[in-house]
Design a protein around this motif. Structure first.
Motif, PDB file in Angstrom:
ATOM      1  N   SER A 256      -9.533  55.484  23.798  1.00  0.00           N
ATOM      2  CA  SER A 256      -8.375  54.592  23.732  1.00  0.00           C
ATOM      3  C   SER A 256      -7.356  55.095  22.723  1.00  0.00           C
ATOM      4  O   SER A 256      -6.529  54.324  22.231  1.00  0.00           O
ATOM      5  N   SER A 257      -7.394  56.393  22.435  1.00  0.00           N
ATOM      6  CA  SER A 257      -6.482  56.960  21.445  1.00  0.00           C
ATOM      7  C   SER A 257      -5.048  56.912  21.949  1.00  0.00           C
ATOM      8  O   SER A 257      -4.780  57.045  23.151  1.00  0.00           O
ATOM      9  N   TYR A 258      -4.129  56.698  21.045  1.00  0.00           N
ATOM     10  CA  TYR A 258      -2.716  56.776  21.399  1.00  0.00           C
ATOM     11  C   TYR A 258      -1.892  56.947  20.124  1.00  0.00           C
ATOM     12  O   TYR A 258      -2.383  56.769  19.012  1.00  0.00           O
ATOM     13  N   ARG A 259      -0.644  57.257  20.320  1.00  0.00           N
ATOM     14  CA  ARG A 259       0.284  57.499  19.224  1.00  0.00           C
ATOM     15  C   ARG A 259       1.603  56.828  19.562  1.00  0.00           C
ATOM     16  O   ARG A 259       2.043  56.846  20.712  1.00  0.00           O
ATOM     17  N   ALA A 260       2.247  56.229  18.560  1.00  0.00           N
ATOM     18  CA  ALA A 260       3.512  55.539  18.804  1.00  0.00           C
ATOM     19  C   ALA A 260       4.368  55.596  17.549  1.00  0.00           C
ATOM     20  O   ALA A 260       3.859  55.685  16.426  1.00  0.00           O
ATOM     21  N   THR A 261       5.669  55.551  17.749  1.00  0.00           N
ATOM     22  CA  THR A 261       6.618  55.500  16.641  1.00  0.00           C
ATOM     23  C   THR A 261       7.580  54.340  16.870  1.00  0.00           C
ATOM     24  O   THR A 261       7.820  53.926  18.008  1.00  0.00           O
TER      25      THR A 261
ATOM     26  N   GLY B  67       0.804  49.008  20.062  1.00  0.00           N
ATOM     27  CA  GLY B  67       0.567  49.001  21.500  1.00  0.00           C
ATOM     28  C   GLY B  67      -0.854  49.447  21.790  1.00  0.00           C
ATOM     29  O   GLY B  67      -1.735  49.388  20.946  1.00  0.00           O
ATOM     30  N   SER B  68      -1.086  49.927  23.015  1.00  0.00           N
ATOM     31  CA  SER B  68      -2.427  50.369  23.386  1.00  0.00           C
ATOM     32  C   SER B  68      -2.330  51.299  24.580  1.00  0.00           C
ATOM     33  O   SER B  68      -1.300  51.388  25.250  1.00  0.00           O
ATOM     34  N   ARG B  69      -3.421  51.982  24.852  1.00  0.00           N
ATOM     35  CA  ARG B  69      -3.519  52.791  26.056  1.00  0.00           C
ATOM     36  C   ARG B  69      -4.061  51.915  27.178  1.00  0.00           C
ATOM     37  O   ARG B  69      -5.087  51.251  27.029  1.00  0.00           O
ATOM     38  N   VAL B  70      -3.393  51.898  28.324  1.00  0.00           N
ATOM     39  CA  VAL B  70      -3.766  51.033  29.438  1.00  0.00           C
ATOM     40  C   VAL B  70      -5.083  51.514  30.046  1.00  0.00           C
ATOM     41  O   VAL B  70      -5.261  52.707  30.304  1.00  0.00           O
ATOM     42  N   ASP B  71      -6.009  50.577  30.284  1.00  0.00           N
ATOM     43  CA  ASP B  71      -7.312  51.000  30.805  1.00  0.00           C
ATOM     44  C   ASP B  71      -7.311  51.079  32.332  1.00  0.00           C
ATOM     45  O   ASP B  71      -6.308  50.805  32.999  1.00  0.00           O
ATOM     46  N   GLY B  72      -8.478  51.424  32.899  1.00  0.00           N
ATOM     47  CA  GLY B  72      -8.555  51.845  34.286  1.00  0.00           C
ATOM     48  C   GLY B  72      -8.369  50.778  35.329  1.00  0.00           C
ATOM     49  O   GLY B  72      -8.247  51.101  36.520  1.00  0.00           O
ATOM     50  N   ILE B  73      -8.330  49.501  35.002  1.00  0.00           N
ATOM     51  CA  ILE B  73      -8.170  48.475  36.025  1.00  0.00           C
ATOM     52  C   ILE B  73      -6.718  48.315  36.460  1.00  0.00           C
ATOM     53  O   ILE B  73      -6.433  47.593  37.412  1.00  0.00           O
TER      54      ILE B  73
ATOM     55  N   GLU C 135      -1.388  55.076  30.669  1.00  0.00           N
ATOM     56  CA  GLU C 135      -0.073  54.978  30.028  1.00  0.00           C
ATOM     57  C   GLU C 135      -0.230  54.390  28.626  1.00  0.00           C
ATOM     58  O   GLU C 135      -1.035  53.495  28.399  1.00  0.00           O
ATOM     59  N   VAL C 136       0.537  54.915  27.692  1.00  0.00           N
ATOM     60  CA  VAL C 136       0.516  54.402  26.328  1.00  0.00           C
ATOM     61  C   VAL C 136       1.667  53.419  26.163  1.00  0.00           C
ATOM     62  O   VAL C 136       2.844  53.791  26.268  1.00  0.00           O
ATOM     63  N   LEU C 137       1.343  52.164  25.942  1.00  0.00           N
ATOM     64  CA  LEU C 137       2.372  51.152  25.743  1.00  0.00           C
ATOM     65  C   LEU C 137       2.952  51.277  24.336  1.00  0.00           C
ATOM     66  O   LEU C 137       2.226  51.492  23.370  1.00  0.00           O
ATOM     67  N   LYS C 138       4.240  51.152  24.258  1.00  0.00           N
ATOM     68  CA  LYS C 138       4.894  51.227  22.959  1.00  0.00           C
ATOM     69  C   LYS C 138       4.527  50.002  22.118  1.00  0.00           C
ATOM     70  O   LYS C 138       4.106  48.973  22.648  1.00  0.00           O
ATOM     71  N   PRO C 139       4.678  50.109  20.806  1.00  0.00           N
ATOM     72  CA  PRO C 139       4.452  48.920  19.981  1.00  0.00           C
ATOM     73  C   PRO C 139       5.365  47.778  20.421  1.00  0.00           C
ATOM     74  O   PRO C 139       6.524  48.000  20.811  1.00  0.00           O
TER      75      PRO C 139
ATOM     76  N   LEU D 191       0.123  46.671  33.686  1.00  0.00           N
ATOM     77  CA  LEU D 191       0.221  46.059  32.363  1.00  0.00           C
ATOM     78  C   LEU D 191       1.536  46.480  31.730  1.00  0.00           C
ATOM     79  O   LEU D 191       1.839  47.674  31.628  1.00  0.00           O
ATOM     80  N   THR D 192       2.346  45.513  31.316  1.00  0.00           N
ATOM     81  CA  THR D 192       3.645  45.792  30.708  1.00  0.00           C
ATOM     82  C   THR D 192       3.770  45.020  29.399  1.00  0.00           C
ATOM     83  O   THR D 192       2.929  44.188  29.060  1.00  0.00           O
ATOM     84  N   GLN D 193       4.857  45.283  28.706  1.00  0.00           N
ATOM     85  CA  GLN D 193       5.127  44.617  27.439  1.00  0.00           C
ATOM     86  C   GLN D 193       6.236  43.587  27.594  1.00  0.00           C
ATOM     87  O   GLN D 193       7.045  43.397  26.692  1.00  0.00           O
TER      88      GLN D 193
END
Length: 715
Positions: free
Chosen positions: A473-478, A507-513, A519-523, A565-567
């Motif tokens: 579930s690793s991700y990076r955001a700015t 944010g988070s990394r979207v899981d398989g469902i 996709e990495v969701l932004k904060p 999944l969206t923000q």
């Protein structure tokens, strides 16, 4: 549980009891005789009693200096946000033990966790759960698993609303910041012994002073312990130790270090309550027969450590730099019990939760603060950088969550945990890291107008360290979060302000469902608009604020047979709050406060369209407080005080089909200051839930009537 704990307690109890026999009762009253140790800890006397507060006061008493993260240190009246500060003397006077009691006079800050229970996600500011806690400006993961020990604390500040610029990533509810006691320039020794119903004895020692003849090196030591059964039959066993050191290396250079440690075990506390499976519309009758509301061999054990060290250097006139490094950790060993209440008859399904978790945080910050002038405009500049690394270890193989027992609120529960419990933390480690650059400028246009602008640039990174791609579930955001404000001071003791702030939640990394898996969701960036006023003069203290918080949250959108999944979710919190205190006569001070929230869910997934317009779960629209302090002129040194708080109805979840009814709780106390053998003595007593009101909270059965009594002596 933890090895060697009983032997530790016996040693400490012996030392403390020896001190108590020598010192007999105890008090922090010796602080009333001490000159200030630094500009950050000032003794402020008045003609009734003496209080130590964190700050520096001018002749009107309104220039309390508070730490506001990336904004640096500012007078309370010059902060364009709503804050609430509780100092050590008030904590001791009201014999506070948890956050709910701590902010009993502030309607905007509340906790659903009664005393002598685990504060499991229970604290709210402005109706939003608090996830951001700091000890001496160092972040601490306290949002589940209990409150921070108050014995070594000098003051606690609740900064309400969005804090993205000041503190970085976190929830938009606000920040609770603890400041530990600092060394004193004169010798200090106080002791205290006390009793709380139904059978808790406690003792405290507070010592400090210079370690060198020139006074350049000082210390502050706090020791405390308590043991016994609380009003709710929970078994309390705590040890607390804290040490602060301060060394003036040069006239403009100071080194400081603080460390606070708590070893706590809470046995057979009443069940934590969930309402998601409740089928009726009216709640069960509240019972304070706590013996039927627990599992006899359950426990929740924690070890908490908070440390900080650094340098304060005044490297030029009006300019200083503070370098801070901090390390915090909290180890949890849980054999804790929860119930899902089912119906009005009191039937429930019971769940045992066993787990071990170790959370650690490293924090480093460099902050430069100073003042310059450009023509007629004076600038207060703050620039800095910080690095925070949080490491979490959780052992899923050793954890357990299961429907191990069922029962009824009004019948004995014979279940006992008999299986072997393992407390390994290996198996699910994670690390998150925040790097930040921040800067702000407060422009003074004469004596009456200030404008403030600031921004924080954050780099956030979450890393799994188990090297398993299937569960990665690793991700990076700015993100960049600004804060702007305008302040108008018609007189020195009054401020009107308007401010805009943003807050960041990772944010988070979207899981398989989901169709957008990977996709990495932004904060998420929440926003707050606030206008308010502050007044502190001639016996009247007043704060008021109107605010609008737009909290962005993840939602599901349907795309054919799959979901995305969206923000794009939005929950709106609108409200107005006010608190006031007035010295009606030299003997009588009155206070009152209220918050009115108009919260609503504005944007949801199509499947949850029925929730549109609902009140967010756990949020009360109204909370009202009142307090009084009376010091009879005919009885010098004697005072009576009390408070009352109303918490309005609140839905248990976003569906709004079930609500916790509103309830009112009143507390009262007394204090008597005198001398025995020439030594200042303070006798203090308090009664909580004076009317024995029966009520439910969002997470627990309420707090039955209970009391405490202590004697303090300064040496």
């Amino acid at each position: 549980m933890f090895r060697g704990r009983n032997s530790m307690y016996r040693v400490y109890a012996y030392l403390l009891s020896t001190s108590a026999l020598v010192a007999f009762p105890a008090t922090i009253a010796a602080q009333t005789r001490q000159p200030p140790a630094t500009a950050e800890e000032t003794v402020t006397p008045d003609d009734r009693h003496d209080i130590i507060v964190t700050g520096v006061h001018d002749e009107e008493g309104q220039a309390t200096i508070v730490s506001t993260g990336a904004l640096g240190a500012k007078p309370l009246l010059d902060t364009p946000f709503s804050l609430s500060v509780v100092n050590a003397e008030d904590i001791l006077r009201r014999q506070v033990t948890n956050i709910g009691q701590l902010f009993a006079d502030d309607p905007s800050v509340s906790s659903s966790a009664p005393a002598a229970s685990t504060n499991w996600w229970g604290t709210q500011i402005r109706g939003i759960g608090v996830r951001n806690y700091y000890v001496d400006d160092v972040p601490m993961a306290l949002y589940w698993g209990g409150d921070f020990a108050l014995e070594p604390i000098q003051s606690v500040t609740a900064l309400k609303g969005l804090t993205g610029f000041m503190y970085g990533f976190g929830s938009p509810g606000g920040v609770i910041s603890y400041r530990t006691k600092r060394p004193t320039t004169a010798p200090l020794l106080t002791t205290e012994i006390g009793y709380r119903t139904a059978g808790i004895g406690y003792a405290r020692l507070d010592a400090g002073g210079p370690l060198t003849r020139d006074g350049a090196f000082g210390y502050r030591l706090n020791l405390a312990g308590e043991k016994g059964d609380a009003y709710n039959r929970a078994g309390v066993n705590r040890l607390v130790a804290a040490l602060a050191l301060d060394y003036r290396l040069a006239p403009d250079l100071r080194w400081f270090a603080t460390a606070s440690y708590e070893d706590s075990t809470l046995r057979h506390e009443p069940f934590g309550v969930y309402w998601s499976q409740y089928t009726d519309t009216a709640l069960p009758r509240v019972s304070y027969d706590y013996g039927k509301l627990n599992i006899a061999n359950s426990f929740y054990a924690t070890r908490t450590l908070a440390t900080a060290t650094g340098l304060d250097w005044g490297f030029a006139p009006d300019w200083s730099v503070r370098l801070t490094y901090g390390y915090t950790s909290k180890l949890h060993h849980a054999n804790k019990m929860f119930i899902n209440l089912l119906d009005q008859t009191g039937d429930y399904r019971g769940f045992a939760y066993n787990f071990a978790s170790l959370g650690r945080s490293h924090f480093g910050q460099a902050l430069v603060q100073g003042a310059i002038a450009t023509g007629p405009v004076r600038h207060e500049i703050v620039v800095g950088t910080s690095l925070q690394a949080n490491l979490s270890d959780f052992g899923p193989a050793d954890s357990h969550w299961g429907n191990d027992f069922n029962g009824n609120l009004y019948r004995d529960q014979p279940f006992r945990v008999t299986r072997a419990i393992a407390f390994g933390t290996d198996g699910s480690p994670s690390r998150d890291q925040q790097r930040a650059l921040f800067a702000s400028d407060t422009l003074h246009f004469g004596d009456h107008v200030q404008a403030m602008a600031g921004a924080r640039y954050n780099l956030y990174r979450l890393s799994d360290t188990d090297d398993d791609p299937a569960t990665d579930s690793s991700y990076r955001a700015t993100a960049l979060t600004p804060t702007v404000a305008l302040l108008y001071k018609p007189v020195a003791y009054a401020t009107l302000y308007a401010s805009y702030a943003e807050a960041l939640e990772p944010g988070s990394r979207v899981d398989g469902i989901y169709v957008n898996a990977g996709e990495v969701l932004k904060p998420t960036i929440s926003r707050q608009y606030e206008v308010g006023g502050k007044y502190e003069h001639d016996g009247l203290s007043l704060t008021t604020a109107a605010f609008r918080i737009e909290r962005v949250e993840p939602i599901d959108l349907t795309e054919g047979d799959r979901r995305r999944l969206t923000q794009d979710g939005l929950t709106l919190y609108k409200g107005i709050e006010a608190t006031a205190r007035y010295q009606l006569t030299p003997a009588l001070r009155l206070g009152a406060g209220a918050i009115h929230l108009d919260p609503s869910i504005r944007t949801v997934a199509s499947d949850n369209a029925a929730m549109l317009g609902h009140v967010p779960g756990g949020t009360s629209k109204w909370q009202v407080t009142g307090n009084a302090d009376y010091r009879p002129p005919a009885l010098p040194g004697f005072s009576l005080f009390g408070n009352v708080r109303y918490i309005g109805p609140a839905p248990t979840d976003n569906d709004n089909r079930l609500a916790i009814p509103g309830y009112t709780v009143a507390n009262a106390g007394f204090q008597y200051q005198t001398r025995l053998g020439g030594q200042p003595v303070i006798v203090t007593g308090n009664v909580n839930n004076l009317t024995d009101a029966h009520y439910w909270t969002q997470t627990n059965v309420g707090e039955a009537i209970n009391g405490s009594l202590s004697v303090r002596l300064a040496w």
